[in-house]
Motif scaffolding. Structure first.
Motif, short mmCIF file in Angstrom:
data_model
loop_
_atom_site.label_atom_id
_atom_site.label_comp_id
_atom_site.label_asym_id
_atom_site.label_seq_id
_atom_site.Cartn_x
_atom_site.Cartn_y
_atom_site.Cartn_z
N PRO A 294 0.84 -1.21 0.00
CA PRO A 294 0.00 0.00 0.00
C PRO A 294 0.87 1.25 0.00
N TYR A 295 0.40 2.33 -0.63
CA TYR A 295 1.24 3.51 -0.85
C TYR A 295 0.37 4.75 -0.76
N GLY A 296 0.85 5.75 -0.05
CA GLY A 296 0.10 6.99 0.08
C GLY A 296 0.90 8.03 0.84
N PRO A 297 0.31 9.20 1.12
CA PRO A 297 1.04 10.25 1.84
C PRO A 297 1.38 9.80 3.26
N SER A 298 2.64 10.00 3.66
CA SER A 298 3.11 9.54 4.97
C SER A 298 2.44 10.33 6.09
N VAL A 299 1.82 9.64 7.04
CA VAL A 299 1.08 10.30 8.11
C VAL A 299 2.01 11.10 9.04
N PRO A 300 3.10 10.52 9.59
CA PRO A 300 3.94 11.31 10.48
C PRO A 300 4.51 12.55 9.79
N HIS A 301 4.88 12.42 8.51
CA HIS A 301 5.47 13.53 7.80
C HIS A 301 4.49 14.66 7.57
N MET A 302 3.19 14.33 7.46
CA MET A 302 2.19 15.37 7.29
C MET A 302 2.26 16.37 8.43
N PHE A 303 2.32 15.86 9.65
CA PHE A 303 2.32 16.73 10.81
C PHE A 303 3.69 17.39 11.01
N ILE A 304 4.76 16.66 10.69
CA ILE A 304 6.09 17.22 10.89
C ILE A 304 6.35 18.36 9.92
N VAL A 305 6.02 18.18 8.63
CA VAL A 305 6.30 19.24 7.67
C VAL A 305 5.44 20.47 7.95
N VAL A 306 4.25 20.28 8.48
CA VAL A 306 3.39 21.42 8.78
C VAL A 306 3.85 22.14 10.04
N PHE A 307 4.02 21.39 11.14
CA PHE A 307 4.27 22.04 12.43
C PHE A 307 5.75 22.29 12.72
N VAL A 308 6.64 21.50 12.14
CA VAL A 308 8.07 21.64 12.44
C VAL A 308 8.80 22.41 11.35
N VAL A 309 8.35 22.31 10.10
CA VAL A 309 9.05 22.97 9.00
C VAL A 309 8.33 24.23 8.55
N MET A 310 7.07 24.11 8.12
CA MET A 310 6.39 25.25 7.50
C MET A 310 5.87 26.28 8.50
N LEU A 311 5.27 25.82 9.59
CA LEU A 311 4.69 26.77 10.54
C LEU A 311 5.72 27.72 11.14
N PRO A 312 6.91 27.24 11.59
CA PRO A 312 7.91 28.19 12.10
C PRO A 312 8.31 29.24 11.06
N VAL A 313 8.43 28.84 9.79
CA VAL A 313 8.77 29.80 8.74
C VAL A 313 7.66 30.81 8.57
N TYR A 314 6.43 30.35 8.61
CA TYR A 314 5.28 31.26 8.47
C TYR A 314 5.20 32.25 9.64
N LEU A 315 5.40 31.73 10.85
CA LEU A 315 5.34 32.62 12.02
C LEU A 315 6.46 33.66 12.01
N LYS A 316 7.62 33.27 11.47
CA LYS A 316 8.77 34.18 11.44
C LYS A 316 8.64 35.23 10.33
N ALA B 187 3.12 32.94 3.76
CA ALA B 187 2.71 31.56 3.54
C ALA B 187 3.44 30.94 2.35
N MET B 188 3.72 31.75 1.35
CA MET B 188 4.42 31.23 0.17
C MET B 188 5.83 30.76 0.53
N GLN B 189 6.53 31.53 1.36
CA GLN B 189 7.87 31.15 1.77
C GLN B 189 7.84 29.86 2.60
N ALA B 190 6.82 29.74 3.44
CA ALA B 190 6.66 28.52 4.24
C ALA B 190 6.41 27.33 3.33
N TRP B 191 5.60 27.52 2.32
CA TRP B 191 5.30 26.46 1.36
C TRP B 191 6.58 26.03 0.62
#
Length: 530
Positions: free
Chosen positions: A99-121, A125-129
């Motif tokens: 079975p193959y699909g979007p990784s569940v742990p990575h969904m939350f990590i890329v949003v809260f650990v990678v993109m959100l800090p960039v957005y808050l700083k 939103a484009m830079q965070a993306w």
């Protein structure tokens, strides 16, 4: 004079090539199960992008989801090819595709650990993306590099360590959230769970052989709508917002994100390692269920899928899912995953996820995830000798610790505070061993493999191998791949020292009387097919 004709021996028969069917009734069952599994995950990542990172809905539906759809379709085509090739090679018709699909742990990590800090700083939103896209691309590159060392790691790592780690992930991150969502609306979720458990774990069939997953979804959706859980105005609004998304290359975003690479490496390196170790465990889980796939082929495909999705604008790396044995038990064969990927891909291109979110009650969908969690947790104990059950439990613990510390962090964040602000003493006085749980849970997948291996070698009285595994744990702790918040030199020397002391004890036992007497492992304890 007559001659007696000598009868020639019959020519050896060439076995007829196995005809692998493109579709079976079991594929229908597994399609509805896996399809709704992927559906839940795509709905979740859609909401996270819009609500947390503030990416405009038009960009999420018009670019991110079509990019993910491209990766899903291509990846599932490839895994169907692998399944059919394995079936032909072994002369079997019961091979189940991964079975193959979007990784569940990575969904939350890329949003809260990678993109959100960039957005808050940056409040951009484009830079965070862009940062998320670059991060996903790096994950893919690291996984492809791991394809060349993963097979060797798999050979050296005991099965109890790999399956125990997988069980820890499935029990915590795959099963517990759906369980909470179900019991939050138990009048919808529990009847659906009953249909799934009876349909997938027993030989009782529904009238007309209706697919279990479809029946469960229809019953849950009907209960949700009749009971007022869903809203007609929300559905009408979602229908009016439908927009078709055509995938297009977003190299500009990727190169912009890669231009600021350094801050992303701290999570990309350990998460890339996580990806290939989890894939390794998933391949081992499939082998325990009877389908022995080539790990290198799987890892190269996983890495390529992340890179392709990133090139089209998706920050969500796809991966081989936990749950192959579950779909095998449900009757899935070579095409169920392809059908799921294509169906979800079409929904991504057509912009229909807003409609589905307004149409399908979440408690009617998530019981399938709880089923997968139950099955994978059980497999970890069934597919190893009884002696190694202790090692399975040891491998589960780090993921329990990561899940528990994550709940604490999320609760504190909801109260607009952090563990550092509250203070360790206050948390301890509240009965929370927060610091220890956090340390144990950091790099949980790798920690599970290390602990599971150490305990397995101890149970088998291979104390010198246990000492080597301890040395590996010490090195990984020292450089921060486990038991540390980030990759760094001397990231956690105290834990590294602890592993070294552990290894010295194991090595010392190797010289004691009877320490080298072989341990007899009773393979009869292993449940066939799991």
């Amino acid at each position: 004079m007559s001659a007696t004709a000598e009868t020639a021996p019959p020519a050896p028969q060439t076995p007829a090539p196995t005809t692998v069917p493109w579709w079976t009734r079991g594929d229908t069952n597994a399609f509805f199960g896996l399809g709704f599994n992927i559906l839940v995950n795509v709905l979740t990542l859609t909401g996270l992008m819009i609500a947390v990172v503030k990416i405009p809905a038009a960009d999420v539906l018009g670019t991110v989801l079509p990019a993910l759809g491209v990766a899903l379709v291509l990846g599932n085509v490839y895994y169907t090819f692998l399944a059919r090739r394995l079936a032909q090679r072994e002369g079997r018709t019961d091979v189940t595709a991964l079975p193959y699909g979007p990784s569940v742990p990575h969904m939350f990590i890329v949003v809260f650990v990678v993109m959100l800090p960039v957005y808050l700083k940056t409040d951009d939103a484009m830079q965070a993306w862009q940062a998320g896209v670059a991060w996903a691309f790096m994950i893919g590159v690291i996984v492809m590099i791991g394809a060349f060392i993963g097979p060797y790691v798999r050979k050296l790592t005991p099965r109890a360590a790999m399956l125990g780690t997988l069980a820890g992930i499935s029990i915590t991150f795959i099963a517990m959230r759906p369980a909470g969502q179900m019991w939050d609306a138990a009048w919808i979720g529990l009847p659906v769970l009953a249909i799934i458990l009876i349909g997938f774990f027993t030989d009782v069939k529904l009238p007309g052989n209706i697919p279990v997953g479809l029946a469960a979804l229809l019953v849950g959706t009907a209960i949700g709508w009749i009971g007022g859980f869903m809203s007609v105005p929300d559905l009408s609004q979602a229908v009016s917002d439908i927009a078709v998304g055509i995938p297009d290359q977003r190299f500009d975003m990727l190169f912009s994100g890669l231009g600021d690479l350094a801050p992303l490496l701290g999570t990309a390196i350990p998460l890339g390692v996580y990806n290939f170790t989890e894939a390794m465990s998933n391949v081992e889980s499939a082998a325990a269920a009877g389908d022995n796939y080539n790990l290198r082929s799987v890892l190269l495909a996983d890495g390529a899928g992340a890179c392709i999705g990133a090139a089209f604008g998706s920050p969500f790396p796809p991966a081989v899912y936990i749950g192959h044995p579950g779909w095998k038990d449900a009757g899935g064969r070579s095409s169920y995953s392809l059908a799921s990927g294509v169906a979800v891909g079409v929904l991504c291109f057509a912009g229909l996820f807003g409609v589905l979110e307004a149409l399908l009650p979440v408690p009617a969908i998530v019981p399938i995830l709880l089923y997968i969690g139950l099955l994978i947790g059980a497999q970890a104990f069934q597919a190893v000798p009884r002696l190694h059950a202790v090692a399975v439990v040891a491998a589960i613990l780090p993921n329990l610790a990561q899940w528990g510390s994550g709940l604490i962090d999320n609760a504190l964040a909801a109260a607009n505070t952090t563990a550092a602000d509250v203070g360790g003493e206050a948390l301890t006085n509240a009965g929370l061993v927060y610091s220890g749980l956090t340390t144990l849970g950091q790099g949980a997948v790798l920690v599970g493999l290390v602990l599971g291996a150490i305990v397995t070698f101890i149970l088998d009285k291979k104390f010198h191998f246990a000492a080597i595994a301890c040395a590996v744990g010490a090195v990984l702790s020292f450089i921060g791949l486990i038991h540390a918040p980030e990759v760094a030199w001397a990231a956690n020397p105290e834990v590294a020292l602890g592993y070294l002391f552990f290894g010295i004890v194991c090595f010392g036992y190797w010289f004691l009387p009877n320490a080298r007497t072989p341990v007899t492992v009773d393979e009869a304890d292993v449940v066939a097919g799991h």
